[in-house]
Design a protein around this motif. Sequence first.
Motif: not given
Length: 190
Positions: A39, A35-36, A32, A142, A42-46, A139-140
């Motif tokens: 993020h 992923g942070e 996690h 991104a 790249t941005g996106g949804r963690r 991440l989704r």
Amino acid sequence: MTRPPDPAPGERPRARVYFALWPAPAAARRLHKEGELAHGLTGGRRMRRDTLHLTLAFIGDIPRERLDELRAAADKVAFSPFTLSLDRIAGWRHNHIVWAGASELPGELESLVTQLNAALAAAGFPVERRKFAAHVTLLRNARGELPAAELDPPVEWPVGDFVLVESDPKPEGAQYTVLESWPGTTGAPG
């Protein structure tokens, strides 16, 4: 007119399911955190920490009556516990996913996937024909590109079982319920 509430996962006539490895809390926390960090680039949804997993075989949407057939197939799989070392992080541009993976797969993991797919195929379930790509989605959606990089130190994930999971899609992200688990056994083929 108000819409009635969605039925609970166990009350639906169909189940969206898959087999997976589920990380222990320490591995989930580290994934996690990675992923942070990604993020920020790249941005996106963690992905939420409680949803991080490594899919072994995606089954999809099936009649709930077939869950016992899935359980019977999984009962035929024997594997030795092992440690999965996730030492890479990268992104797939085609589907905007950032993931963590292993540069080398343990033989026990390859054996587990091979046995599971054979048991599923024998039970009449479709199996993936592409080469197994062991990864944990972090991440989704991104937006930026994440060049492949090493995770230093690697995420050491002790694998002692695999699980059957039901996915309940929600606007805020899927909710997952572990339906059953199968432990590894010492002396299993690997």
